[in-house]
Enzyme design. Structure first.
Site, mmCIF file in Angstrom:
data_model
loop_
_atom_site.group_PDB
_atom_site.id
_atom_site.type_symbol
_atom_site.label_atom_id
_atom_site.label_comp_id
_atom_site.label_asym_id
_atom_site.label_seq_id
_atom_site.Cartn_x
_atom_site.Cartn_y
_atom_site.Cartn_z
ATOM 1 C CB SER A 50 -49.206 -37.986 -10.784
ATOM 2 O OG SER A 50 -48.729 -37.270 -9.654
ATOM 3 C CG ASP A 338 -41.014 -36.379 -11.937
ATOM 4 O OD1 ASP A 338 -41.185 -36.378 -10.705
ATOM 5 O OD2 ASP A 338 -41.930 -36.677 -12.743
ATOM 6 C CG HIS A 341 -44.199 -37.908 -9.807
ATOM 7 N ND1 HIS A 341 -44.123 -36.835 -10.670
ATOM 8 C CD2 HIS A 341 -45.500 -37.985 -9.422
ATOM 9 C CE1 HIS A 341 -45.318 -36.289 -10.803
ATOM 10 N NE2 HIS A 341 -46.172 -36.965 -10.047
#
Length: 373
Positions: A50, A338, A341
């Protein structure tokens, strides 16, 4: 550019004196040269999780790891969520930008097109997938992410199309000068603790590095020669991990396993050049750089390195960055967007180290030197 140059030359010849005409032709040639020179590599092919996913998981029916909703993308050029786990651009986007490339699209957005051709792959492809791991434990009937091995499978399909479109020789030349970016391993480290693995940490790390090497070997066998490889960061210090600790400090068990993995990865990489002829790589020690950000935040332009910008509850880490979550207005001051990340601001600082960093953090060469080889 050739037809455009001819058109401008004709217009100049008909409209201006010979002296002005010659000057304009020189100017057009100079501009053409500058545009060509700004592009440092033909293409970039991205693999990982991600941290560099550009939206592949948007196309996975069973995936829970998606970011195609607000407030993700609030600082992206379109101001809309794209599937990136970030307020704006991620590291893959920024590296492509620095290399003079357009934004690299997610593979699944391209493979789903009925009129696809090899030309669409010439700038590169992003195969990365949120929640992806090095180890493949995904149920093929209900895939919620794309493991590293499957990402390489997709690349082999792209390679086939490139060979068909360019021919063997031109395709090989194209790929040998392109860059292969791999950012993975983070979810494998988390998974060791979440799955209560029966393996010792050393056995687990060894299996990760073995599989990683096998995938690099496959990429090499299909044209890859220049690799930018990122080690696992200080992932025990994300807001999510801190939130699990009573004192809100880092989870040092996670960090220690990340260090062990990075050390084993570096050891494996050092043997690559003797084992695979013509291969070159740049390893980025993201762990050390992130640790510097956390220990000396103000020096690096951060005022908040513990809490997430977007979320809910303690450290904004009780919930992911969902549409009903709150988010900070000073996003460039935050290390984390977040629960897990980085913000675009953090990605930009990390990319500067990847591209131009000293030997201490990017070795045996940084990416700027890698692409010049």
């Amino acid at each position: 550019m050739r037809s455009q140059t001819s058109y401008l030359a004709t217009m100049a010849y008909n409209s201006f004196s010979p002296t002005v005409f010659v000057f304009l032709i020189f100017l057009v040639c100079l501009l053409s040269y500058s545009v060509t020179e700004a592009r440092l590599i033909p293409a970039m092919y991205v693999f990982g999780d991600s941290l560099v996913d550009a939206g592949n998981n948007n196309y996975l029916k069973y995936s829970f790891a998606k970011a195609n909703f607000p407030h993700n993308g609030i600082d992206f050029p379109t101001k809309k969520p794209t599937g990136r786990f970030c307020n704006g651009k991620n590291a893959a986007d920024l590296i492509a930008e620095k290399m003079g490339l357009p934004t690299i699209p997610p593979y699944l957005s391209m493979s789903s097109k009925s009129n696809k051709s090899s030309a669409q792959f010439l700038n590169g492809v992003n195969f990365a997938s949120a929640a992806s791991k090095i180890l493949n434990d995904i149920d093929p009937q209900y895939p919620f992410s794309i493991p590293l091995e499957k990402q390489v499978d997709y690349y082999l399909a792209v390679h086939k199309d490139l060979v068909q479109g360019l021919g063997v020789s031109r395709a090989q030349n194209h790929l040998s000068k392109s860059m292969f970016l791999i950012t993975t391993g983070n979810n494998d480290i988390y998974n060791y603790f979440d799955s209560l693995s029966n393996s010792t940490q050393q056995q687990y790390v060894s299996s990760l590095v073995h599989v990683f090497k096998e995938q690099v070997k496959r990429l090499y066998g299909y044209g890859a020669r220049k690799f930018s490889i990122t080690g696992v960061g200080v992932i025990g210090c994300t807001p999510s991990e801190r939130n699990e600790q009573a004192d809100r400090k880092c989870d040092e068990d996670v960090n220690r396993l990340a260090i062990k993995y990075n050390q084993a990865l570096v050891s494996m990489l050092k043997n690559l050049t003797s084992e695979f002829r013509g291969i070159n790589y740049s390893y980025f020690d993201g762990y050390s750089v992130m640790l510097n950000f956390i220990q000396k935040p103000t020096i690096h332009g951060f005022s908040e390195v513990k809490a997430a910008c977007c979320g809910l509850g303690k450290l904004n880490a009780d919930a992911p960055c969902l549409p009903f979550a709150t988010y900070c207005s000073n996003r460039s001051d935050h290390l984390f967007w977040d629960r897990t990340h980085p913000t675009e601001a953090a990605h930009r600082k990390l990319v500067d180290y990847i591209l131009y960093g000293p030997l201490r953090y990017s070795f045996p060469v940084n990416v700027k030197k890698l692409v010049a080889i």
